[in-house]
Design a protein around this motif. Sequence first.
Motif, short mmCIF file in Angstrom:
data_model
loop_
_atom_site.label_atom_id
_atom_site.label_comp_id
_atom_site.label_asym_id
_atom_site.label_seq_id
_atom_site.Cartn_x
_atom_site.Cartn_y
_atom_site.Cartn_z
N SER A 92 0.82 -1.22 0.00
CA SER A 92 0.00 0.00 0.00
C SER A 92 0.86 1.26 0.00
CB SER A 92 -0.93 0.00 1.22
OG SER A 92 -0.19 0.03 2.42
N GLN A 93 2.13 1.10 0.35
CA GLN A 93 3.07 2.23 0.34
C GLN A 93 3.85 2.29 -0.98
OE1 GLN A 93 5.58 1.57 3.75
NE2 GLN A 93 3.87 1.52 5.19
N GLY A 94 3.50 1.40 -1.90
CA GLY A 94 4.19 1.36 -3.18
C GLY A 94 5.52 0.65 -3.14
N ARG A 95 5.74 -0.18 -2.12
CA ARG A 95 7.01 -0.89 -1.98
C ARG A 95 6.87 -2.32 -2.47
NH1 ARG A 95 9.19 0.30 4.03
NH2 ARG A 95 11.16 -0.39 3.05
N HIS A 96 7.84 -2.80 -3.21
CA HIS A 96 7.83 -4.17 -3.71
C HIS A 96 8.21 -5.13 -2.59
CE1 HIS A 96 8.72 -2.70 -8.10
NE2 HIS A 96 7.57 -2.27 -7.63
N CYS A 97 7.46 -6.22 -2.48
CA CYS A 97 7.72 -7.21 -1.43
C CYS A 97 8.25 -8.51 -2.03
CB CYS A 97 6.45 -7.51 -0.64
SG CYS A 97 5.92 -6.14 0.41
N TYR A 98 9.19 -9.11 -1.33
CA TYR A 98 9.79 -10.38 -1.73
C TYR A 98 9.67 -11.36 -0.58
CZ TYR A 98 11.68 -7.78 -5.66
OH TYR A 98 11.80 -7.03 -6.80
N GLY A 116 8.70 -11.76 -5.98
CA GLY A 116 9.62 -12.88 -6.09
C GLY A 116 9.60 -13.70 -4.81
N ARG A 117 10.06 -14.95 -4.91
CA ARG A 117 10.09 -15.84 -3.76
C ARG A 117 11.47 -16.47 -3.63
NH1 ARG A 117 4.83 -16.65 -5.99
NH2 ARG A 117 3.18 -16.39 -4.41
N TRP A 118 11.99 -16.46 -2.41
CA TRP A 118 13.29 -17.07 -2.09
C TRP A 118 13.04 -18.12 -1.02
CZ3 TRP A 118 16.45 -18.04 2.00
CH2 TRP A 118 17.82 -18.22 1.76
N TYR A 119 13.41 -19.37 -1.30
CA TYR A 119 13.12 -20.47 -0.39
C TYR A 119 14.41 -21.13 0.11
CZ TYR A 119 8.25 -20.48 -2.12
OH TYR A 119 6.95 -20.15 -2.44
N GLU A 192 5.73 -20.96 -12.47
CA GLU A 192 5.84 -19.72 -11.68
C GLU A 192 6.14 -18.55 -12.60
OE1 GLU A 192 5.23 -17.65 -9.06
OE2 GLU A 192 6.23 -19.04 -7.68
N CYS A 193 5.32 -17.51 -12.51
CA CYS A 193 5.55 -16.33 -13.35
C CYS A 193 6.44 -15.32 -12.65
CB CYS A 193 4.22 -15.68 -13.73
SG CYS A 193 3.24 -15.11 -12.33
N LEU A 194 6.72 -15.54 -11.37
CA LEU A 194 7.59 -14.65 -10.61
C LEU A 194 8.97 -15.27 -10.44
CD1 LEU A 194 5.17 -13.68 -7.68
CD2 LEU A 194 5.66 -12.34 -9.73
N PRO A 195 9.98 -14.45 -10.21
CA PRO A 195 11.30 -15.01 -9.92
C PRO A 195 11.25 -15.87 -8.66
CG PRO A 195 11.45 -12.65 -10.37
CD PRO A 195 9.99 -12.97 -10.24
N ARG A 196 11.85 -17.02 -8.72
CA ARG A 196 11.93 -17.88 -7.54
C ARG A 196 13.35 -18.45 -7.45
NH1 ARG A 196 8.72 -23.49 -6.69
NH2 ARG A 196 6.90 -22.20 -7.15
N VAL A 241 17.46 -9.88 -4.65
CA VAL A 241 16.45 -8.81 -4.64
C VAL A 241 16.87 -7.69 -5.59
CG1 VAL A 241 15.42 -6.97 -3.24
CG2 VAL A 241 15.55 -9.30 -2.34
N ARG A 242 18.13 -7.31 -5.53
CA ARG A 242 18.60 -6.22 -6.41
C ARG A 242 18.52 -6.63 -7.88
NH1 ARG A 242 22.47 -5.26 -1.91
NH2 ARG A 242 21.79 -3.30 -0.94
N GLN A 243 18.80 -7.89 -8.15
CA GLN A 243 18.68 -8.38 -9.52
C GLN A 243 17.22 -8.33 -9.97
OE1 GLN A 243 19.56 -12.56 -10.10
NE2 GLN A 243 20.22 -12.21 -12.20
N CYS A 244 16.31 -8.73 -9.10
CA CYS A 244 14.88 -8.69 -9.43
C CYS A 244 14.40 -7.26 -9.66
CB CYS A 244 14.06 -9.33 -8.31
SG CYS A 244 14.29 -11.11 -8.11
N GLU A 245 14.94 -6.34 -8.87
CA GLU A 245 14.54 -4.94 -8.98
C GLU A 245 15.08 -4.30 -10.24
OE1 GLU A 245 12.72 -2.65 -6.26
OE2 GLU A 245 11.89 -4.63 -6.72
#
Length: 246
Positions: A92-98, A116-119, A192-196, A241-245
């Motif tokens: 809601s603050q316009g911040r991307h969440c991972y 993106g998801r990191w497991y 998965e359509c998001l980076p994982r 995260v930086r790569q995804c951004e």
Amino acid sequence: MISHYDWSGGREAMLRFGPDTGPVVVAALPLFEEANRTRAFVVTILRALAERGIASALPDLPGTGESIVPTSEMTLMRLHEAYEAAVDTFDSQGRHCYGVSLRSGVLMDTLGLLYGRWYLAPQSGPELKRELTRIKRAELGREAKKLTEYWYYDNDLPEDAADPPVEIAGNLVPADLMTELSAALLYPKKNECLPRRTVRLETDPKPADLKISAAPLWRRAEPDNDSELAVLLADDIAAWVRQCEG
């Protein structure tokens, strides 16, 4: 700092680390005893991320940590809804969440609006159910041979009566949650359509983007930490995260 988030079931605590701008890592601990064994380790990772300029949050999800919801009332849907609400705090603050999840924590992020998801050592619902059943068998000893596939249901109750939770390693686990776990599979990475990014121990034969040489803290009898491993993983998460951004 200690913050909070609101979901349909009330207000829950949430630890926050790092800057007030930019992407946010939302962490999910594994369920039950593994959460106690790994919480300090995950907090160490999040603090290391803050030192690398990456913000993060560790929400107490319903039935976990200091949640207002008792463990005996935990359901996967409640976990999903609460995780989604925690993510929405930042979205809601316009911040991307991972999402950064350890073991069965990967079951929480289904509804979260993530980029993106990191497991780490992901554990599916059926795998967790088998682990809980194994623990119960060990607790019962000779009586374990009486356990059927749906051993957690009380067949002596009237059909319209709710089954009580079952105690496993000191945790009151809802019977219906045990059944829910049977179908709680990980979303196939190929779909998965998001980076994982998946990280596993070297001893784990399953495929991974990174294999690490480390002891499984979640298997230890008492809570423990590994600061060197935490730094290594924080470096990996921050770079990802930086790569995804971009």
